[in-house]
Design a protein around this motif. Structure first.
Motif, short mmCIF file in Angstrom:
data_model
loop_
_atom_site.label_atom_id
_atom_site.label_comp_id
_atom_site.label_asym_id
_atom_site.label_seq_id
_atom_site.Cartn_x
_atom_site.Cartn_y
_atom_site.Cartn_z
N PRO A 228 15.63 11.44 -2.57
CA PRO A 228 16.29 10.14 -2.78
C PRO A 228 17.81 10.23 -2.74
N ASP A 229 18.38 11.33 -3.26
CA ASP A 229 19.82 11.48 -3.21
C ASP A 229 20.32 11.72 -1.79
N THR A 230 19.48 12.36 -0.97
CA THR A 230 19.82 12.52 0.44
C THR A 230 20.02 11.15 1.08
N PHE A 231 19.12 10.23 0.79
CA PHE A 231 19.22 8.89 1.37
C PHE A 231 20.43 8.14 0.81
N ARG A 232 20.78 8.37 -0.44
CA ARG A 232 21.96 7.70 -1.00
C ARG A 232 23.22 8.12 -0.24
N VAL A 233 23.30 9.40 0.11
CA VAL A 233 24.44 9.88 0.89
C VAL A 233 24.37 9.33 2.31
N LEU A 234 23.18 9.40 2.92
CA LEU A 234 23.01 8.97 4.30
C LEU A 234 23.31 7.49 4.49
N LEU A 235 22.90 6.68 3.52
CA LEU A 235 23.03 5.23 3.67
C LEU A 235 24.27 4.67 2.98
N GLY A 236 25.07 5.54 2.39
CA GLY A 236 26.31 5.09 1.76
C GLY A 236 27.35 4.67 2.79
N ALA A 237 28.36 3.96 2.33
CA ALA A 237 29.39 3.42 3.23
C ALA A 237 30.14 4.52 3.97
N GLU A 238 30.30 5.69 3.34
CA GLU A 238 31.10 6.76 3.93
C GLU A 238 30.49 7.31 5.21
N SER A 239 29.16 7.30 5.31
CA SER A 239 28.51 7.90 6.47
C SER A 239 28.64 7.06 7.74
N GLY A 240 28.76 5.74 7.59
CA GLY A 240 28.83 4.86 8.75
C GLY A 240 27.50 4.68 9.45
N PHE A 241 26.43 5.24 8.87
CA PHE A 241 25.12 5.22 9.52
C PHE A 241 24.47 3.84 9.45
N ARG A 242 24.69 3.17 8.34
CA ARG A 242 24.04 1.87 8.13
C ARG A 242 24.98 0.75 8.55
N ARG A 243 24.56 -0.01 9.57
CA ARG A 243 25.39 -1.10 10.07
C ARG A 243 25.20 -2.35 9.22
#
Length: 265
Positions: free
Chosen positions: A116-131
Motif C-alpha cells: 500500500p505504501d508503494t502505491f502511495r508513492v506511485l500515485l502521489g503528486a511528486e511522481s506525475g504518474f496520475r493525471r
C-alpha cells in the motif's frame, strides 16, 4: 485462438499474450523496487519466455543476488541501481510517464512498510504518474476449478471505502478488463451480506443506487446486481431466481467488494 473469443483460463491468457508479442515486439516493463523475491521471479520468468523486456530498478547488488538465488541470473535485463526504495518507485513512474516503459509493476517497499505504501508513492503528486481526472482501481483475476472461466474481483487495493460515485467507476474499470478478456456480456455482482437494501444498512442502500445507475444506462451488455450475497453470485442453487432482470445466481463475471477489506479477504 479466435480474435475476440472469451479467455476462460490463465493458460489461455498466457497463450494469447504470446500471440500478441509474436505480432509485435515485447512491451517494456519496469519493476520497482525490484529486490522482492516473489515479484522478481515472476518478472524474470516472463522476460526469459520473451513476453516482456524488463527494467529492474532498485539496489543492484541485492537484485543480482536474488536473481542468483532464484537461478535466474542469466535472465537478460537492464538494472538501474537506485538503493532507496521510494526513489526507485519515483524513477519508474517517470519512465512510464515519458513512454520509456509501457508497463509498471510496483514491488514491495519493505523499508517504508508494504505494498500500500508503494502505491502511495506511485500515485502521489511528486511522481506525475496520475493525471488529473484519472480514477485508478485494482482488478484481480482468479481461476478456480469450481468456477467456469475467469472471475474478476475489484477493488482489492486502492479505494478503501468507495462512495457511490467511486463504486460506479470501479465497476466501469472492471468491465473494461472483462472486455479485454473477450467478454461480450458482463455480469457484475456487488457483494453484501443480504440481497435486499435495508434502511439499517447504508452499504446495501448505496449498492442498490449503483445498480439502478447501470440499469438506467440501458446497456444490455452490462448487467449489475446489488446488493447480492457471495454464494448467490457464484452458486446457481444458492438463492431463488428473480423474476426481474439482473445477474442470475451463479453467473457473475465480476465481484465488487463494498470496501478494501472485503476485497482482500
Amino acid at each position: 485462438m479466435n480474435e475476440g473469443s472469451p479467455v476462460t483460463g490463465l493458460e489461455q491468457l498466457r497463450a494469447l499474450a504470446f500471440e500478441k508479442v509474436r505480432a509485435k515486439s515485447p512491451p517494456r516493463l519496469a519493476l520497482a523496487p525490484a529486490h522482492d523475491l516473489q515479484v522478481l521471479k515472476g518478472v524474470c520468468l516472463a522476460c526469459r519466455e520473451g513476453l516482456i523486456d524488463q527494467v529492474l530498478i532498485g539496489p543492484a547488488e541485492e537484485i543480482r543476488k536474488n536473481q542468483a538465488a532464484l537461478g535466474l541470473e542469466s535472465c537478460s535485463c537492464n538494472i538501474v541501481d537506485i538503493p532507496d526504495a521510494r526513489e526507485a518507485v519515483l524513477h519508474a513512474a517517470r519512465m512510464a510517464v515519458s513512454g520509456e516503459v509501457s508497463i509498471l509493476i510496483p514491488g514491495n517497499i519493505t523499508d517504508i512498510c508494504n505494498v500500500p505504501d508503494t502505491f502511495r508513492v506511485l500515485l502521489g503528486a511528486e511522481s506525475g504518474f496520475r493525471r488529473p481526472g484519472d480514477f485508478l482501481s485494482l482488478v484481480g483475476v482468479i481461476e478456480h476449478e469450481s468456477y467456469e472461466g475467469l472471475l474478476l474481483v475489484s477493488d482489492v487495493g486502492l479505494v478503501p471505502d468507495p462512495t457511490v460515485e467511486q463504486g460506479i467507476r470501479i465497476i466501469k474499470n472492471a468491465v473494461q478488463v472483462a472486455r479485454l478478456l473477450g467478454k461480450k456480456t458482463v455480469r457484475v455482482a456487488i457483494l453484501a451480506y443480504e440481497d435486499k437494501p435495508t434502511p439499517t444498512s447504508p452499504t446495501t442502500i448505496a449498492e442498490s443506487i449503483i445498480a439502478e445507475f447501470f440499469a438506467r444506462e440501458d446497456d444490455p451488455t452490462v448487467i449489475v446486481e446489488g446488493p447480492m450475497r457471495l454464494d448467490g453470485a457464484l452458486e446457481e442453487e444458492a438463492i431463488p431466481k428473480k423474476p426481474r432482470g439482473g445477474v442470475e445466481p451463479g453467473r457473475a463475471d465480476i465481484l465488487i467488494a463494498n470496501n478494501i477489506h472485503v476485497g482482500n479477504s
